[in-house]
Enzyme design. Structure first.
Site, PDB file in Angstrom:
ATOM      1  N   LYS A   3     -20.989   6.230  -0.376  1.00 35.15           N
ATOM      2  CA  LYS A   3     -21.017   7.592   0.150  1.00 35.15           C
ATOM      3  C   LYS A   3     -20.964   8.691  -0.887  1.00 35.15           C
ATOM      4  O   LYS A   3     -20.131   8.661  -1.789  1.00 35.15           O
ATOM      5  CB  LYS A   3     -19.813   7.777   1.078  1.00 35.15           C
ATOM      6  CG  LYS A   3     -19.973   7.060   2.409  1.00 35.15           C
ATOM      7  CD  LYS A   3     -18.646   6.935   3.067  1.00 35.15           C
ATOM      8  CE  LYS A   3     -18.596   7.536   4.443  1.00 35.15           C
ATOM      9  NZ  LYS A   3     -17.191   7.694   4.863  1.00 35.15           N
ATOM     10  N   GLY A  30      -8.205   4.479  -6.594  1.00 38.06           N
ATOM     11  CA  GLY A  30      -8.034   5.877  -6.190  1.00 38.06           C
ATOM     12  C   GLY A  30      -7.467   6.736  -7.305  1.00 38.06           C
ATOM     13  O   GLY A  30      -7.881   7.882  -7.494  1.00 38.06           O
ATOM     14  N   ARG A  51      -3.091  -7.567 -10.478  1.00 34.18           N
ATOM     15  CA  ARG A  51      -2.108  -6.478 -10.627  1.00 34.18           C
ATOM     16  C   ARG A  51      -0.777  -6.989 -11.168  1.00 34.18           C
ATOM     17  O   ARG A  51      -0.076  -6.261 -11.871  1.00 34.18           O
ATOM     18  CB  ARG A  51      -1.890  -5.781  -9.295  1.00 34.18           C
ATOM     19  CG  ARG A  51      -3.085  -4.948  -8.903  1.00 34.18           C
ATOM     20  CD  ARG A  51      -2.800  -4.185  -7.639  1.00 34.18           C
ATOM     21  NE  ARG A  51      -3.879  -3.284  -7.338  1.00 34.18           N
ATOM     22  CZ  ARG A  51      -4.348  -3.069  -6.115  1.00 34.18           C
ATOM     23  NH1 ARG A  51      -3.817  -3.685  -5.084  1.00 34.18           N
ATOM     24  NH2 ARG A  51      -5.323  -2.229  -5.927  1.00 34.18           N
ATOM     25  N   GLY A  57     -12.499  -0.278  -7.277  1.00 29.72           N
ATOM     26  CA  GLY A  57     -12.472  -1.636  -6.744  1.00 29.72           C
ATOM     27  C   GLY A  57     -13.765  -2.407  -6.874  1.00 29.72           C
ATOM     28  O   GLY A  57     -13.782  -3.512  -7.437  1.00 29.72           O
TER      29      GLY A  57
END
Ligand code: AMP
Length: 403
Positions: A205, A384, A35, A361
């Site tokens: 999920k 996200g 980052r 990620g």
């Protein structure tokens, strides 16, 4: 908004929202500086023009104000190294141990062209996450131009990522180079995709990925579903999935998605075969078996050989590819083959001219692990934020600059 690359920063103090939320180990050493390196070109351009840069970021999730563990001071030396790495520069990096207040404004005032000031963690103030307007205004006083280069937090309507933009005239606010490439890659995939457009969605999920799949049904020609989430779909279709991951309360949603896909002429590809294991462990016994005939006591932990073949074929014929989420438990060697071969198929398609965007990620960790990051068109730094973008949501950090 202004275009960063056309803007001359000479004599300007650029207040730059960066995403320096890097992982630190127990010795407070940075374990992955991706980052930070990603935003260095933005900082260098400001300095090269003859401007100075005031950098602000969050780090971790501090609960009760200033905490040494979350201090951005731990990043100062590495930032200095990244800016002076080749030895030809001598960029000075100052640190203010409060992101607002007297020390921050005095240091910002005395900053000379070519110098950098890093502010202490924004989240030491609750006002940051609350999007507090007064706090945003105080921050805004530290610079005369606002640059947002923090794609990773673009989905948050925080003081430094969105609210602050209103305190700068439209020609004094802009995306940094990183933000710009993130936004243009994402826009290219979502709005200007060449067909066939294949979205590969994996991970644990279904519930985390429902919105993205629904939005992609409007855009993609093919959706590949792998990873643990595939078993909810397989069970909903009447398959026997043994002890594989399953969200029983999402089975109806899975059926609705399959139905909608049919109506919209989107092909959904579920793994026909799986690598199944008799326990969730690196030394489990394994077999390759049809994904809808998994015996009790066994669980699907990777896609099987036949599924890899079919998925790879779809990917190799695609012109646009989006990948979010691994095909199996790639952290264990026994279950990483599916993720690895899918990454290789994406690399092949990219070599043949497809545009491929990898984000989230775990898929980013996977392309890095298999040394394929430079074989895909774009690796996003936003987990996200990227997910929300592809869910069709307006990202406050982007909207605030554009409005
Ligand atoms: P997510 O954060 O939802 O993208 O999920 C990533 C995680 O899903 C990784 O840690 C994988 O190990 C896990 N995962 C992928 N496939 C499976 C599977 N078949 N069963 C259990 N976990 C899985």
């Amino acid at each position: 908004m202004s275009k960063f690359s056309d803007f001359n920063f000479a004599g300007h103090k650029a207040l730059v929202r960066v995403d320096f939320n890097v992982p630190l180990d127990e010795h407070l050493e940075i374990t992955d500086d991706t980052r930070m390196t990603a935003t260095i070109p933005t900082i260098k351009k400001i300095l090269a023009d003859g401007g100075s840069a005031i950098l602000m970021s969050h780090l971790g999730r501090p609960k009760d104000g200033p905490t040494n563990k979350y201090s951005l001071e731990h990043l100062v030396n590495h930032l200095h190294e990244l800016l002076n790495g080749d030895g030809t520069n001598n960029v000075k990096v100052f640190f203010a141990n409060d992101c607002i207040g007297e020390q921050a404004s005095m240091t910002s005032n005395m900053l000379k062209p070519g110098e950098v000031l890093l502010l202490e963690n924004l989240r030491f103030y609750k006002e940051e996450e609350k999007g507090d307007k007064d706090f945003a205004e105080k921050l805004s006083k530290l610079g005369d131009v606002y640059v947002n280069d923090a794609f990773g937090t673009a989905h948050r309507a925080h003081a430094s990522t969105a609210v602050i933009a209103q305190f700068f005239a439209t020609d004094k606010r802009m995306f940094g180079l990183l933000m710009n490439s993130e936004v243009s890659s994402a826009e290219k995939v979502l709005h200007q995709s060449e067909k066939p457009f294949t979205a590969i969605i994996g991970g644990a999920k279904v519930s985390d990925k429902i919105l993205i799949i629904e939005n992609l049904l409007e855009r993609a020609t093919d959706i590949i579903i792998g990873g643990g989430m595939a078993y909810t779909f397989l069970k909903a279709r009447g398959g026997k999935i043994g002890n594989s991951l399953c969200e029983d309360d999402r089975m109806q949603t899975a059926l609705d998605i399959l139905e909608k896909a049919k109506l919209k002429n989107v092909s959904i590809h579920l793994p026909e075969t799986s690598i199944i294991a008799d326990k969730f462990a690196a030394d489990a016994n394994t077999k390759d078996c049809p994904s809808d005939q998994i015996p009790d006591g066994w669980m699907g932990l990777d896609i099987g050989g036949k599924a890899i073949g079919i998925f790879s074929e779809v990917i190799r014929n695609s012109k646009t590819i989006l990948w979010n989420g691994p095909m199996g438990v790639f952290e264990m060697e026994k279950f990483q083959n599916g993720t690895k071969l899918i990454a290789l198929a994406i690399a092949d398609a990219t070599e043949k001219g497809a545009f491929s965007l990898v984000g989230g990620g775990d898929s980013v960790a996977a392309v890095n692990q298999f040394n394929l990051a430079d074989k895909v068109s774009y690796v996003s730094t936003g987990g996200g934020a990227l997910l929300e973008y592809f869910e069709g949501k307006v990202l406050p950090g982007i909207a605030a600059i554009k409005d």
